[in-house]
Design an enzyme around this catalytic site. Structure first.
Site, PDB file in Angstrom:
ATOM      1  N   ASN A 112      13.214 -20.707  -9.749  1.00  0.00           N
ATOM      2  CA  ASN A 112      13.575 -21.280  -8.335  1.00  0.00           C
ATOM      3  C   ASN A 112      13.743 -20.050  -7.401  1.00  0.00           C
ATOM      4  O   ASN A 112      13.619 -20.547  -6.064  1.00  0.00           O
ATOM      5  CB  ASN A 112      15.028 -22.110  -8.286  1.00  0.00           C
ATOM      6  CG  ASN A 112      16.001 -21.453  -9.340  1.00  0.00           C
ATOM      7  OD1 ASN A 112      15.810 -20.669 -10.072  1.00  0.00           O
ATOM      8  ND2 ASN A 112      17.070 -21.734  -8.759  1.00  0.00           N
ATOM      9  N   GLY A 185      18.395 -19.695 -16.781  1.00  0.00           N
ATOM     10  CA  GLY A 185      17.926 -20.892 -16.830  1.00  0.00           C
ATOM     11  C   GLY A 185      19.004 -22.035 -17.311  1.00  0.00           C
ATOM     12  O   GLY A 185      20.106 -21.711 -16.901  1.00  0.00           O
ATOM     13  N   SER A 186      18.615 -22.911 -17.948  1.00  0.00           N
ATOM     14  CA  SER A 186      19.383 -24.308 -18.201  1.00  0.00           C
ATOM     15  C   SER A 186      20.274 -24.009 -19.422  1.00  0.00           C
ATOM     16  O   SER A 186      20.027 -23.112 -20.203  1.00  0.00           O
ATOM     17  CB  SER A 186      18.627 -25.453 -18.495  1.00  0.00           C
ATOM     18  OG  SER A 186      17.724 -25.144 -19.524  1.00  0.00           O
ATOM     19  N   GLU A 207      22.992 -16.686 -17.685  1.00  0.00           N
ATOM     20  CA  GLU A 207      23.105 -17.112 -16.261  1.00  0.00           C
ATOM     21  C   GLU A 207      22.707 -18.694 -16.466  1.00  0.00           C
ATOM     22  O   GLU A 207      21.410 -18.748 -16.124  1.00  0.00           O
ATOM     23  CB  GLU A 207      22.263 -16.362 -15.422  1.00  0.00           C
ATOM     24  CG  GLU A 207      22.828 -14.849 -15.207  1.00  0.00           C
ATOM     25  CD  GLU A 207      24.344 -14.747 -14.612  1.00  0.00           C
ATOM     26  OE1 GLU A 207      24.579 -15.505 -13.682  1.00  0.00           O
ATOM     27  OE2 GLU A 207      24.807 -13.659 -14.740  1.00  0.00           O
ATOM     28  N   CYS A 241      20.694 -22.747  -8.259  1.00  0.00           N
ATOM     29  CA  CYS A 241      21.804 -23.114  -9.137  1.00  0.00           C
ATOM     30  C   CYS A 241      23.187 -23.146  -8.758  1.00  0.00           C
ATOM     31  O   CYS A 241      23.961 -24.041  -9.340  1.00  0.00           O
ATOM     32  CB  CYS A 241      21.738 -21.895 -10.360  1.00  0.00           C
ATOM     33  SG  CYS A 241      21.713 -20.259  -9.607  1.00  0.00           S
ATOM     34  N   GLU A 329      22.773 -32.037 -13.804  1.00  0.00           N
ATOM     35  CA  GLU A 329      22.602 -31.314 -12.727  1.00  0.00           C
ATOM     36  C   GLU A 329      21.559 -31.870 -11.939  1.00  0.00           C
ATOM     37  O   GLU A 329      20.405 -31.881 -12.443  1.00  0.00           O
ATOM     38  CB  GLU A 329      22.462 -29.857 -13.237  1.00  0.00           C
ATOM     39  CG  GLU A 329      22.049 -28.632 -12.168  1.00  0.00           C
ATOM     40  CD  GLU A 329      21.732 -27.278 -12.620  1.00  0.00           C
ATOM     41  OE1 GLU A 329      21.757 -27.201 -14.006  1.00  0.00           O
ATOM     42  OE2 GLU A 329      21.696 -26.563 -11.808  1.00  0.00           O
TER      43      GLU A 329
HETATM   44  P1  NAD Z   1      14.755 -23.405 -18.291  1.00  0.00           P
HETATM   45  O1  NAD Z   1      15.803 -23.275 -19.159  1.00  0.00           O
HETATM   46  O2  NAD Z   1      13.902 -24.644 -18.400  1.00  0.00           O
HETATM   47  O3  NAD Z   1      13.594 -21.875 -18.172  1.00  0.00           O
HETATM   48  C1  NAD Z   1      14.139 -20.711 -18.184  1.00  0.00           C
HETATM   49  C2  NAD Z   1      13.297 -19.751 -18.527  1.00  0.00           C
HETATM   50  O4  NAD Z   1      13.488 -20.191 -20.290  1.00  0.00           O
HETATM   51  C3  NAD Z   1      11.874 -19.824 -18.421  1.00  0.00           C
HETATM   52  O5  NAD Z   1      11.420 -18.537 -18.321  1.00  0.00           O
HETATM   53  C4  NAD Z   1      11.400 -20.523 -19.704  1.00  0.00           C
HETATM   54  O6  NAD Z   1       9.841 -20.140 -19.903  1.00  0.00           O
HETATM   55  C5  NAD Z   1      12.071 -20.467 -20.773  1.00  0.00           C
HETATM   56  N1  NAD Z   1      12.050 -21.307 -21.815  1.00  0.00           N
HETATM   57  C6  NAD Z   1      12.018 -22.785 -21.498  1.00  0.00           C
HETATM   58  N2  NAD Z   1      12.099 -23.453 -22.619  1.00  0.00           N
HETATM   59  C7  NAD Z   1      12.011 -22.791 -23.746  1.00  0.00           C
HETATM   60  C8  NAD Z   1      12.406 -22.767 -25.120  1.00  0.00           C
HETATM   61  N3  NAD Z   1      12.483 -23.799 -25.795  1.00  0.00           N
HETATM   62  N4  NAD Z   1      12.421 -21.551 -25.873  1.00  0.00           N
HETATM   63  C9  NAD Z   1      12.495 -20.242 -25.321  1.00  0.00           C
HETATM   64  N5  NAD Z   1      12.352 -20.212 -23.805  1.00  0.00           N
HETATM   65  C10 NAD Z   1      12.241 -21.133 -22.950  1.00  0.00           C
HETATM   66  O7  NAD Z   1      15.287 -23.408 -16.645  1.00  0.00           O
HETATM   67  P2  NAD Z   1      14.626 -23.654 -15.300  1.00  0.00           P
HETATM   68  O8  NAD Z   1      14.103 -24.978 -15.249  1.00  0.00           O
HETATM   69  O9  NAD Z   1      13.714 -22.575 -15.031  1.00  0.00           O
HETATM   70  O10 NAD Z   1      15.683 -23.632 -14.257  1.00  0.00           O
HETATM   71  C11 NAD Z   1      16.728 -24.341 -14.129  1.00  0.00           C
HETATM   72  C12 NAD Z   1      17.781 -24.160 -14.640  1.00  0.00           C
HETATM   73  O11 NAD Z   1      18.436 -22.844 -14.694  1.00  0.00           O
HETATM   74  C13 NAD Z   1      19.036 -24.897 -14.002  1.00  0.00           C
HETATM   75  O12 NAD Z   1      19.821 -25.592 -15.042  1.00  0.00           O
HETATM   76  C14 NAD Z   1      19.955 -23.968 -13.161  1.00  0.00           C
HETATM   77  O13 NAD Z   1      21.104 -24.131 -12.799  1.00  0.00           O
HETATM   78  C15 NAD Z   1      19.591 -22.757 -13.730  1.00  0.00           C
HETATM   79  N6  NAD Z   1      19.581 -21.573 -13.000  1.00  0.00           N
HETATM   80  C16 NAD Z   1      20.595 -20.845 -13.406  1.00  0.00           C
HETATM   81  C17 NAD Z   1      20.658 -19.459 -12.578  1.00  0.00           C
HETATM   82  C18 NAD Z   1      21.805 -18.711 -12.290  1.00  0.00           C
HETATM   83  O14 NAD Z   1      21.687 -17.384 -11.982  1.00  0.00           O
HETATM   84  N7  NAD Z   1      23.130 -18.840 -13.277  1.00  0.00           N
HETATM   85  C19 NAD Z   1      19.750 -19.253 -11.605  1.00  0.00           C
HETATM   86  C20 NAD Z   1      18.645 -20.204 -11.528  1.00  0.00           C
HETATM   87  C21 NAD Z   1      18.590 -21.304 -12.284  1.00  0.00           C
END
Ligand code: NAD
Length: 453
Positions: A112, A185-186, A207, A241, A329
């Site tokens: 994002n 990520g999530s 994070e 996020c 979310e």
């Molecule tokens: P996501 O968790 O789907 O993906 C994040 C990363 O994890 C990607 O690089 C992806 O390739 C990898 N990934 C996905 N599934 C995986 C698996 N099964 N095994 C290993 N790696 C895997 O998250 P997203 O959709 O990219 O982002 C959205 C989420 O991230 C929201 O919940 C948001 O709040 C959070 N977020 C947090 C911050 C922060 O700074 N705290 C910043 C941005 C986004």
């Protein structure tokens, strides 16, 4: 992947990355790389989800430049050995703490804010003297490919190496032993990362996300509140996020707030053409967001353009806590507004749910501000503003509970990629024999006296 990690480990043990001069050179190299490729960076992010040059600068590149500047200015101070006092029992000796890099780190980014979220942890890792394997998000393929090309053509792969890919590649990477994993990520994927890290007892920074509330009291400055909140919610089309996920407003000002939200959204004229709005990242997310609300609740917006992958800035009214939009979310341009009568209801609701990444309090009441700050646990946030706490690198940024583990930015970032090695450095000039055999009542009483200092 195995080779990359083992080659980075071999390079790490040359100890070259620990020299401050080396760290500064790498920070300068990264800064120059970004500055001299801004056009390409703007182009790639526009192709991924139509983010404008203005927003890319303000919400991504400017933060990275600030991080690099701050790191260069402070790396000597942060990396310095710190003297601490020595207790009487250890006399005569000196005590100190040596900050040391953790080693080979893995940084997994989110899509994002693809540049900021992938490279800000890398800046912290470089500053602390580590090597890094970088895995950008596959959901923003153009920015991922560009970061790969730029970094892999500029840096030695034994030091910094970008590996592209989705779940299979990340799963493969995670089979390796890293000395630190930094994941953005999530919460769902955060748990997978944490489990993989646990196999090697690898420390993590997670994070994550969650539902961040904006709480608006009856006495708040509504005009200012709305101005700041509308920007914070709809920038990046709500795919932030720390965007306010939903609003809890005092019943007495609910209608006024809704009217002001409508006016401010009109005034801001959010659109890709105006450079202050973006697409939803992909069709899957567009579908997910479309199913989160029905036209019955729409107060403003609600139109979906599937062809252009956009959703108008949308405000929902008469929302219940049991509605779908309050169950996950949102991560998109939809803002549910729920009213409350009593601040206790607000505190109970937020505390009954997973701890949010952020919380925003819009109020003129010192008492309510203090009460919320004292009684609700959340990662970080702002009073009478939203999102902007991320721009102060003196404030460690991170979640708590379901919204994350650990923090970064500024010195917090340096700390999250460092181990603090504690040393007692003993003099050979003399030795107090109190602890040695034979024991006696006299020795014990001296030890007790020393312990009381
Ligand atoms: P996501 O968790 O789907 O993906 C994040 C990363 O994890 C990607 O690089 C992806 O390739 C990898 N990934 C996905 N599934 C995986 C698996 N099964 N095994 C290993 N790696 C895997 O998250 P997203 O959709 O990219 O982002 C959205 C989420 O991230 C929201 O919940 C948001 O709040 C959070 N977020 C947090 C911050 C922060 O700074 N705290 C910043 C941005 C986004």
């Amino acid at each position: 992947m195995n080779d990359i990690v083992s080659q980075q480990r071999t390079f790490f043990y040359t100890h070259k990355t620990k020299a401050i001069k080396f760290r500064l050179e790498q920070l300068n190299k990264l800064e120059l790389l970004l500055k001299s490729n801004e056009d390409q960076l703007n182009q790639a992010i526009y192709e991924d989800f139509k983010k404008s040059e203005f927003d890319t600068y303000v919400t991504e590149l400017a933060l990275l430049y600030q991080d690099i500047k701050e790191a260069k200015r402070n790396v000597r101070k942060w990396a310095k050995i710190k003297r601490v006092g020595t207790n009487m029992l250890n006399f005569p000796a000196r005590s100190y703490i040596i900050p040391e890099p953790l080693g080979v780190c893995l940084v997994i980014g989110a899509w994002n804010y693809p540049y900021q979220l992938t490279l800000a942890p890398v800046i912290a890792a470089i500053t602390a003297g580590n090597t890094v394997v970088i895995k950008p998000s596959e959901m923003s393929p153009k920015t991922s490919a560009l970061m790969t090309r730029l970094i892999n053509n500029t840096f030695d792969a034994n030091y910094l190496k970008v590996v592209e890919g989705g779940i299979p590649e990340t799963t493969e990477l995670l089979k390796n032993k890293f000395d630190k994993i930094f994941f953005t990520g999530s919460p769902q994927v955060g748990k997978i990362i944490y489990q993989a890290a646990a196999k090697n007892l690898t420390p993590v920074t997670l994070e994550l996300g969650g539902k961040s509330p904006a709480i608006i009291t009856a006495d708040s400055n509504l005009k200012m509140t709305v101005k700041r909140m509308v920007w914070a919610k709809f920038i990046n089309a709500g795919q932030t996020c720390i965007a306010p996920d939903y609003v809890l407003v005092h019943k007495s000002v609910e209608n006024k707030l809704l009217e002001l939200l409508k006016l401010e959204i009109e005034k801001e004229s959010f659109s890709i053409e105006n450079g202050n709005y973006t697409q939803i990242i992909n069709d899957r997310n567009l579908d997910r967001l479309s199913n989160l609300f029905s036209s019955d609740n729409v107060f403003v917006g609600g139109n979906i353009d599937a062809f252009n992958r956009t959703i108008e800035p949308t405000v929902l009214q008469n929302v219940k806590f049991s509605d779908d939009v309050m169950k996950e979310e949102i991560f998109g341009p939809i803002l549910p507004v729920i009213s409350y009568q009593n601040i206790e209801e607000v505190i109970t609701y937020v505390n009954d749910n997973p701890k949010p990444l952020s919380c925003y309090i819009f109020t003129n009441s010192n008492q309510i501000k203090k009460k919320i700050l004292n009684e609700i646990s959340f990662g970080g946030g702002a009073v009478n503003d939203a999102v902007m706490h991320i721009a102060n690198s003196k404030l460690p940024f991170g979640g708590v509970g379901n919204s994350g583990i650990g923090s970064y930015h500024g010195e917090a970032g340096f700390k999250s990629f460092s181990h603090y090695k504690s040393i007692l450095d003993k003099s050979n000039l003399m030795e107090l024999s109190l602890k040695y055999f034979p024991h006696s009542k006299g020795k014990l009483s001296w030890i007790q006296r020393f312990m009381s200092f």
